[in-house]
Design a protein around this motif. Structure first.
Motif, short mmCIF file in Angstrom:
data_model
loop_
_atom_site.label_atom_id
_atom_site.label_comp_id
_atom_site.label_asym_id
_atom_site.label_seq_id
_atom_site.Cartn_x
_atom_site.Cartn_y
_atom_site.Cartn_z
N SER A 197 0.82 -1.20 0.00
CA SER A 197 0.00 0.00 0.00
C SER A 197 0.86 1.26 0.00
O SER A 197 1.84 1.34 0.74
CB SER A 197 -0.90 -0.02 1.24
N ASN A 246 -3.69 0.34 -2.99
CA ASN A 246 -3.23 -0.91 -2.37
C ASN A 246 -3.50 -2.07 -3.31
O ASN A 246 -4.52 -2.12 -3.99
CB ASN A 246 -3.84 -1.11 -0.99
N SER A 247 -2.53 -2.98 -3.37
CA SER A 247 -2.60 -4.11 -4.30
C SER A 247 -2.22 -5.41 -3.62
O SER A 247 -1.37 -5.42 -2.73
CB SER A 247 -1.63 -3.91 -5.47
N CYS A 248 -2.87 -6.49 -4.05
CA CYS A 248 -2.46 -7.83 -3.63
C CYS A 248 -2.26 -8.67 -4.88
O CYS A 248 -2.91 -8.45 -5.91
CB CYS A 248 -3.47 -8.47 -2.69
N THR A 262 -4.73 -10.61 -9.53
CA THR A 262 -4.28 -9.32 -9.03
C THR A 262 -5.51 -8.46 -8.72
O THR A 262 -6.43 -8.41 -9.52
CB THR A 262 -3.41 -8.59 -10.07
N GLN A 263 -5.48 -7.80 -7.56
CA GLN A 263 -6.56 -6.87 -7.22
C GLN A 263 -5.94 -5.58 -6.70
O GLN A 263 -5.07 -5.61 -5.83
CB GLN A 263 -7.49 -7.47 -6.17
N THR A 264 -6.37 -4.46 -7.25
CA THR A 264 -5.87 -3.14 -6.85
C THR A 264 -7.03 -2.23 -6.52
O THR A 264 -8.00 -2.16 -7.28
CB THR A 264 -5.02 -2.52 -7.98
N SER A 294 -12.07 -0.53 -7.72
CA SER A 294 -11.31 -1.76 -7.57
C SER A 294 -11.12 -2.38 -8.95
O SER A 294 -12.08 -2.53 -9.70
CB SER A 294 -12.05 -2.73 -6.65
#
Length: 194
Positions: free
Chosen positions: A44, A62-64, A84-86, A114
């Motif tokens: 983040s 923020n990203s995962c 991937t999610q941002t 998102s």
């Protein structure tokens, strides 16, 4: 009264109006059905304009980077692909004074978008409206640097609605939304006053 105000003061430089944060943590995807997103590390970055010692306007990204599991239709086990999610969120941050110098609890409400991407042939990225809330603690180490600990709940919104009605009690207006994937993360890192 003067003594109490001095005890509540923080060492952060009040003349510095921009605050930047770098955080790392863990993203919990919650109970979702298949396809299932696995829990993953979260990264983040944020930048905030400090309007006064109690109020900031913040932009957060923020990203995962995770895996998504699909049930196999032939019964041969799960199939896994990269996911991937941002979140790109705007928020209003409210900080609270305490009797402990350099210790600042805070809360924020956020709205943004998102972006969700499955890295597989033929998959198309999705972008949805998103909302979230977060809270945490900042500990100032000196006038420009400190530690930050936070928890956040955020979700891509599947629907948004507006209702208008008139009844014997008078007119009424309501706004509602829902999400099928409420997500939670815990993170820690550093913040800087620039």
């Amino acid at each position: 009264m003067n003594i109490r105000c001095n005890a509540q003061g923080v060492t952060l430089d009040a003349n510095k109006k921009i605050e930047a944060s770098v955080l790392g943590g863990w993203f919990f995807t919650g109970n979702n059905s298949y396809p299932k997103i696995k829990n993953a590390p979260l990264y983040s970055l944020s930048a905030a304009y400090c309007k006064n010692p109690q109020l900031m306007y913040e932009l957060n990204i923020n990203s995962c980077f995770s895996k998504m599991l699909y049930n196999s239709s032939q019964g041969n086990g799960d199939t896994s692909v990269r996911y991937t999610q941002t979140y790109i969120m705007l928020g209003i941050v409210r900080m609270f004074k305490t009797e402990i110098p350099n210790f600042m609890p805070y809360m924020s409400a956020n709205i943004g978008v998102s972006s969700m991407s499955v890295h597989a042939p033929g998959a198309v990225s999705q972008m949805k409206l998103a909302a979230g809330v977060l809270g945490g603690i900042k500990v100032a180490l000196n006038k420009r640097l400190g530690l930050k600990f936070q928890v956040r709940v955020q979700a891509p919104l599947n629907g948004l609605g507006l209702s208008v009605g008139i009844s014997t009690g008078g007119p009424g207006v309501g706004i509602g939304s829902y999400s099928s994937a409420v997500q939670f993360d815990v993170s820690t890192g550093l913040f800087f006053r620039l």
